[in-house]
Write a protein that holds these residues in place. Structure first.
Motif, short mmCIF file in Angstrom:
data_model
loop_
_atom_site.label_atom_id
_atom_site.label_comp_id
_atom_site.label_asym_id
_atom_site.label_seq_id
_atom_site.Cartn_x
_atom_site.Cartn_y
_atom_site.Cartn_z
N LYS A 1 -28.89 -17.17 -112.67
CA LYS A 1 -28.64 -16.09 -111.71
C LYS A 1 -29.20 -16.41 -110.33
O LYS A 1 -28.70 -15.94 -109.32
N LYS A 2 -30.25 -17.23 -110.30
CA LYS A 2 -30.87 -17.63 -109.03
C LYS A 2 -30.27 -18.91 -108.46
O LYS A 2 -30.80 -19.50 -107.54
N LYS A 3 -29.15 -19.34 -109.07
CA LYS A 3 -28.41 -20.52 -108.62
C LYS A 3 -29.23 -21.81 -108.70
O LYS A 3 -29.12 -22.69 -107.86
N ASP A 4 -30.04 -21.93 -109.74
CA ASP A 4 -30.82 -23.14 -110.00
C ASP A 4 -29.89 -24.18 -110.60
O ASP A 4 -29.37 -24.00 -111.71
N PRO A 5 -29.63 -25.31 -109.88
CA PRO A 5 -28.68 -26.31 -110.39
C PRO A 5 -29.10 -26.92 -111.73
O PRO A 5 -28.24 -27.23 -112.56
N THR A 6 -30.40 -27.05 -111.96
CA THR A 6 -30.87 -27.60 -113.24
C THR A 6 -30.54 -26.65 -114.38
O THR A 6 -30.08 -27.07 -115.45
N ALA A 7 -30.74 -25.36 -114.16
CA ALA A 7 -30.45 -24.37 -115.19
C ALA A 7 -28.95 -24.27 -115.44
O ALA A 7 -28.51 -24.14 -116.59
N ILE A 8 -28.16 -24.33 -114.38
CA ILE A 8 -26.70 -24.26 -114.53
C ILE A 8 -26.21 -25.47 -115.32
O ILE A 8 -25.38 -25.35 -116.22
N PHE A 9 -26.74 -26.66 -114.98
CA PHE A 9 -26.40 -27.86 -115.74
C PHE A 9 -26.79 -27.69 -117.21
O PHE A 9 -26.00 -27.99 -118.12
N LEU A 10 -28.00 -27.21 -117.45
CA LEU A 10 -28.50 -27.05 -118.81
C LEU A 10 -27.63 -26.05 -119.60
O LEU A 10 -27.32 -26.30 -120.77
N LEU A 11 -27.22 -24.96 -118.96
CA LEU A 11 -26.34 -24.01 -119.63
C LEU A 11 -25.01 -24.68 -119.99
O LEU A 11 -24.46 -24.47 -121.08
N GLY A 12 -24.51 -25.53 -119.10
CA GLY A 12 -23.31 -26.30 -119.41
C GLY A 12 -23.52 -27.18 -120.63
O GLY A 12 -22.63 -27.29 -121.49
N GLU A 13 -24.67 -27.81 -120.73
CA GLU A 13 -24.99 -28.64 -121.89
C GLU A 13 -25.01 -27.81 -123.17
O GLU A 13 -24.54 -28.25 -124.22
N LYS A 14 -25.55 -26.60 -123.08
CA LYS A 14 -25.62 -25.73 -124.27
C LYS A 14 -24.21 -25.32 -124.72
O LYS A 14 -23.93 -25.29 -125.91
N TYR A 15 -23.32 -25.04 -123.75
CA TYR A 15 -21.93 -24.74 -124.12
C TYR A 15 -21.24 -25.99 -124.67
O TYR A 15 -20.44 -25.90 -125.60
N CYS A 16 -21.53 -27.12 -124.10
CA CYS A 16 -20.92 -28.38 -124.54
C CYS A 16 -21.22 -28.65 -126.02
O CYS A 16 -20.35 -29.07 -126.78
N HIS A 17 -22.45 -28.41 -126.42
CA HIS A 17 -22.88 -28.74 -127.77
C HIS A 17 -22.96 -27.52 -128.70
O HIS A 17 -23.32 -27.68 -129.88
N GLY A 18 -22.70 -26.32 -128.17
CA GLY A 18 -22.77 -25.12 -128.99
C GLY A 18 -24.18 -24.83 -129.45
O GLY A 18 -24.44 -24.64 -130.64
N ARG A 19 -25.11 -24.80 -128.52
CA ARG A 19 -26.53 -24.58 -128.86
C ARG A 19 -27.03 -23.24 -128.30
O ARG A 19 -26.36 -22.61 -127.50
N LEU A 20 -28.20 -22.85 -128.70
CA LEU A 20 -28.84 -21.60 -128.31
C LEU A 20 -27.98 -20.39 -128.68
O LEU A 20 -27.95 -19.37 -127.98
#
Length: 182
Positions: free
Chosen positions: A22-41
């Protein structure tokens, strides 16, 4: 993230990531993409959503997102397969210091028979501490595409990079399994 206490369960971990997104943190946005990529969390695997998140993270400066976008385009995961786009993203990431992207560019050049270009990419990524690059330089040396001087230069650069990355904290993280295996 580094000063925030570690969350105990997937829901708490996801909430922490979403707060940073929500705060537009690029690291967090990337990490969320990784979680969707692998179906995690607890998230359903969704490559199209992952790609959209990586695009946003890349626009905000994430080098890792550029690498993931390149891999997605190369493999056609969540997007139409497009090697030209993959090369574009790997090149952007490589120019910003991503060793894996530089390695992949070398691999592509080698597959096209452009051994001199492949060697140049591998030399750069080897000097960044990329182990597979030094292995490919060794193979290219054995087949005559790399000179003794280039091989020596790559080995020295690789050893310097590995030495520079050593620290007691990294050794402890490795011991605890946070950085993979030695």
């Amino acid at each position: 993230f580094c000063r925030t206490p570690t969350a105990g369960n997937d829901a708490d971990k996801l909430a922490m990531v979403l707060a940073r997104v929500k705060k537009k943190d690029p690291t967090a946005i990337f990490l969320l993409g990784e979680k969707y990529c692998h179906g995690r969390l607890g998230l359903q695997k969704d490559m199209e959503r992952a790609v959209k998140l990586w695009e946003e993270a890349a626009e905000l400066g994430s080098i890792k997102a550029l690498f993931s976008l390149a891999n997605a385009y190369h493999g056609g995961d969540g997007v139409q397969q497009d090697n030209a786009r993959a090369v574009e993203f790997w090149t952007k990431a490589a120019m910003r210091g991503h060793a894996g992207s530089r390695y992949n560019l070398g691999w592509l050049e080698g597959n096209k028979g452009n051994h001199n270009r492949a060697v140049r990419h591998y030399l750069i990524s080897a000097k960044m501490g990329h182990k597979d690059s030094i292995e490919n330089i060794k193979k290219l040396f054995m087949t005559g595409f790399v000179t003794k001087e280039q091989y020596d230069d790559a080995l020295k650069g690789y050893q310097d990079a590995v030495e520079e990355m050593k620290s007691p904290q990294r050794d402890e993280a490795m011991r605890l399994g946070h950085l993979g295996k030695k």
